[in-house]
Design an enzyme around this catalytic site. Structure first.
Site, PDB file in Angstrom:
ATOM      1  N   LYS B  92       0.810  -1.227   0.000  1.00 52.18           N
ATOM      2  CA  LYS B  92       0.000   0.000   0.000  1.00 52.18           C
ATOM      3  C   LYS B  92       0.841   1.275   0.000  1.00 52.18           C
ATOM      4  O   LYS B  92       0.458   2.288  -0.577  1.00 52.18           O
ATOM      5  CB  LYS B  92      -0.927   0.009   1.226  1.00 52.18           C
ATOM      6  CG  LYS B  92      -2.032  -1.037   1.179  1.00 52.18           C
ATOM      7  CD  LYS B  92      -3.098  -0.685   0.153  1.00 52.18           C
ATOM      8  CE  LYS B  92      -4.283  -1.636   0.217  1.00 52.18           C
ATOM      9  NZ  LYS B  92      -5.202  -1.417  -0.931  1.00 52.18           N
ATOM     10  N   GLU B 114      -9.625   6.425   2.865  1.00 47.85           N
ATOM     11  CA  GLU B 114     -10.531   5.415   3.392  1.00 47.85           C
ATOM     12  C   GLU B 114      -9.690   4.196   3.715  1.00 47.85           C
ATOM     13  O   GLU B 114      -8.638   3.992   3.122  1.00 47.85           O
ATOM     14  CB  GLU B 114     -11.596   5.055   2.352  1.00 47.85           C
ATOM     15  CG  GLU B 114     -11.185   4.004   1.306  1.00 47.85           C
ATOM     16  CD  GLU B 114     -10.061   4.472   0.370  1.00 47.85           C
ATOM     17  OE1 GLU B 114      -9.869   5.689   0.238  1.00 47.85           O
ATOM     18  OE2 GLU B 114      -9.377   3.600  -0.212  1.00 47.85           O
ATOM     19  N   SER B 382       1.786  -9.686  -0.994  1.00 50.50           N
ATOM     20  CA  SER B 382       1.486  -8.251  -0.903  1.00 50.50           C
ATOM     21  C   SER B 382       1.652  -7.655   0.482  1.00 50.50           C
ATOM     22  O   SER B 382       1.838  -6.453   0.621  1.00 50.50           O
ATOM     23  CB  SER B 382       0.075  -7.990  -1.423  1.00 50.50           C
ATOM     24  OG  SER B 382      -0.853  -8.796  -0.708  1.00 50.50           O
TER      25      SER B 382
END
Lengths: 265, 400
Positions: B92, B114, B382
């Site tokens: 991220k 968000e 990830s």
């Protein structure tokens, strides 16, 4: 002439402004929606905006979000909303009804099937919040082919060239959002609204309604001084929220009559 | 072969994507589109981005040959792209660094985001702290309860976490609320969306910032084994880590691209988060057109996955397009299958994967068994599983 055009033409002749209350279909209960619509008309509404409940109302503030949630408890979807309008039309063939909602329920039904069903139900205009003109050319054509007006929002941030793009696709009337933010936000600046409305008038002959910040008789009166129509949304829905099943129609009528008097004064 | 060149000017990936927002947001998106166009090829901006990815995030992330796990599974060799080793523990941060640097160039002192599981919120709060930006994170109140440690991390980093009480009180509602904040505070606020969804230019911009994963992987695979993998596998919620590793491989016809969605309790139960695999109807949500989990009235329905990061009813529009043109294949893995892969990797390789990434691992296991030992699978690992300790412990009946 469509019902919306006739309504604005008649008002103009008598020197009056249009009062457009908004309620969400199915709030607080679908059995009451038709009576509420008739009550609004009786108390002085010229045109009614009827919200189509959606699970993800991104452009709405908390008041109208909660209205959607209350209606969704009773599973009020687009088909039910159309059925309610059809029932309303049995006794009222004069007052224009504009649906306000989001694209997904329309796409789920199928745009062509929806356009036919809306025509059949007696809908006069559709404001699809998340269908900007660039993404809705074909849809708008479907509506116009059935004499339904695609209604569009203009915002304080919409620049001049974009106003042209929008008014080219719009019909019926234009809905000017009087402030930045979601429905029910505060602090409508009447001087700024007057300037913007005057600027928009140089680009279109369509009637201009103003909403998103009209919360009482005083603001309604001020807006009536500069616009052709006054849209009252969150304030109406608040009235629904604080009413009971027994007095919701009476309370809505009282509020509408108060706004009517202020606008006509 | 014609080179892949998507999206178009208005963000369309075939029939998907686009800009489906209220008029009140159009101007802000146009400003963002223009600024992104200005900086996406600007050498100075790209140098600053590359510098931060190297020195702040810790890139390039290594590629690791999970040899013992490959032997245990039997079949193809499995390699892991170690996004779990990034600062803040997941992919991220690649995107939040990119968007925050853009926010700074645009002169916006306030960023909002968000978050579902909290990873994107933490990554946003992290870069906001480093750049001295005010940060507000919207999080469904249900997720605030489920992800208490991440909520605390965001607060430590100086962010304000706003619990969202509307709708299903999860990720999609947090996104709605962040949009409402943005439309109200457009002048001073930059909205950092965490995945390849939302209105144009977000799906393209987030993909571009995440593409560093695939760009590195191509170089590294060449160095390590002298060729590219036979298949690249990544989990898909909104789909940002998958787009990041897929994108540089799209024109490499010999490399299979496989996205793994969350089958939750099983596709047949309806309690899942796999709109592509389940062939959900196409619709419009959060500013773009894509496959969406919805009922017959077009209301968005609640999804289920053991991993909060995959618990989203839609999917990035570019994945919808890659599915339709058959350039990528989409499959789904249940909660139980993901958990089994999670434990297997922990015990065999000494790597605790995130539950999201465990979905990709579970499918890699299935696929590897059908392949030969000289074939290669590259899995995008990830994120790391530290954030999932409570969930995993609870499943084993343990209270931490």
């Amino acid at each position: 002439m469509s019902r919306i055009q006739t309504t604005f033409a008649t008002l103009k002749q008598s020197g009056k402004k249009a009062l457009i209350p908004f309620i969400t279909a199915g709030d607080p209960h679908p059995d009451q929606t038709v009576a509420m619509l008739h009550g609004l008309v009786k108390a002085g509404a010229d045109l009614i905006e009827l919200g189509v409940p959606f699970s993800d109302p991104m452009a709405d503030g908390p008041v109208i979000q909660r209205a959607s949630e209350r209606a969704l408890v009773h599973k009020v979807g687009l088909r039910k909303v159309l059925a309610l309008v059809k029932e309303f039309r049995q006794q009222d063939n004069k007052t224009p009804i504009v649906l306000m909602g989001y694209a997904n329920p329309i796409e789920a039904m199928g745009v062509e099937m929806f356009a036919d069903a809306a025509k059949d139900a007696g809908i006069d205009g559709i404001l699809t919040v998340d269908y900007p003109p660039e993404e809705s050319t074909a849809f708008n054509a479907l509506l116009k082919a059935r004499d339904i007006d695609p209604v569009f929002l203009l915002s304080p941030t919409t620049d001049k060239s974009r106003v042209d793009i929008i008014v080219n696709q719009a019909s019926g009337f234009i809905y000017y959002v009087s402030l930045k933010g979601v429905t029910g936000s505060k602090n409508l600046d009447i001087v700024e609204v007057a300037d913007r409305v005057a600027a928009i008038r140089t680009q279109t002959d369509l009637p201009i309604g103003v909403g998103f910040g009209v919360r009482d008789a005083e603001t309604a009166k001020a807006v009536a001084g500069v616009a052709d129509a006054i849209v009252v949304g969150s304030r109406m829905v608040q009235e629904v929220e604080k009413s009971t099943a027994d007095n919701v129609v009476v309370n809505l009528m009282a509020l509408t009559a108060e706004l009517r008097a202020a606008i006509d004064a | 072969m014609q080179l892949y060149d998507m999206p178009d000017e208005r963000g369309h990936f075939g029939p998907y994507g686009g800009i489906f927002v209220a008029e009140t947001l159009v101007e802000a998106l146009e400003e963002l589109r223009q600024m992104y166009e200005k900086y996406r090829h600007d050498p100075e901006f790209l140098a600053e981005f590359a510098h931060d990815l190297k020195h702040f995030v810790g890139r390039p992330s290594p590629i690791y040959h999970a040899k013992r796990w490959s032997d245990k599974v039997g079949g193809a060799q499995i390699y892991l792209k170690r996004e779990d080793l990034n600062h803040t523990g997941a992919h991220k941060v690649n995107n939040t660094v990119g968007q925050a640097l853009l926010a700074k160039r645009m002169g916006k002192p306030r960023v909002i985001a968000e978050t579902g599981a909290g990873q994107h919120g933490v990554a946003t709060a992290t870069i906001a702290a480093r750049l001295g930006l005010e940060c507000v994170v919207y999080m469904g109140s249900e997720d605030v309860k489920r992800q208490a440690p991440n909520v605390y991390r965001m607060k430590l980093l100086g962010a304000t976490v706003v619990p969202v009480e509307s709708g299903s009180k999860t990720l999609k509602d947090a996104l709605n609320e962040a949009m409402r904040d943005w439309v109200t505070n457009i002048e001073n606020t930059f909205y950092i969306i965490g995945t390849v969804a939302g209105p144009h230019p977000y799906p393209m911009m987030v993909r571009d910032f995440q593409a560093v994963i695939g760009v590195e992987a191509k170089i590294q695979m060449n160095e390590i084994v002298g060729r590219q993998p036979d298949a690249v596998i990544a989990c898909v919620g909104g789909g940002s880590n998958a787009m990041g590793i897929f994108y540089p491989y799209i024109n490499e016809a010999g490399v299979k691209l496989i996205g793994v969605e969350a089958a939750g309790h099983g596709l047949e139960t309806g309690k899942h988060a796999a709109p592509l695999t389940a062939n959900s109807a196409v619709g419009v949500l959060h500013g773009n057109r894509t496959y969406l989990m919805q009922d017959e009235d077009g209301q968005i329905i609640e999804t289920h996955s053991i991993s909060a990061g995959l618990d989203y009813p839609g999917v990035g529009p570019e994945h919808a397009w890659l599915k339709d043109i058959k350039r990528a294949e989409y499959v789904a893995i249940t909660d139980d299958e993901a958990m089994a892969a999670f434990h297997s990797l922990c015990r065999t390789e000494g790597i605790i994967p995130a539950l999201e990434s465990s979905h990709a691992l579970a499918y890699a296991e299935k696929l590897a068994k059908t392949m030969s030992p000289d074939q290669i699978i590259l899995v995008n690992l990830s994120g790391r599983g530290d954030k999932d300790m409570n969930t995993v412990a609870q499943l084993s009946g343990i209270t931490l």
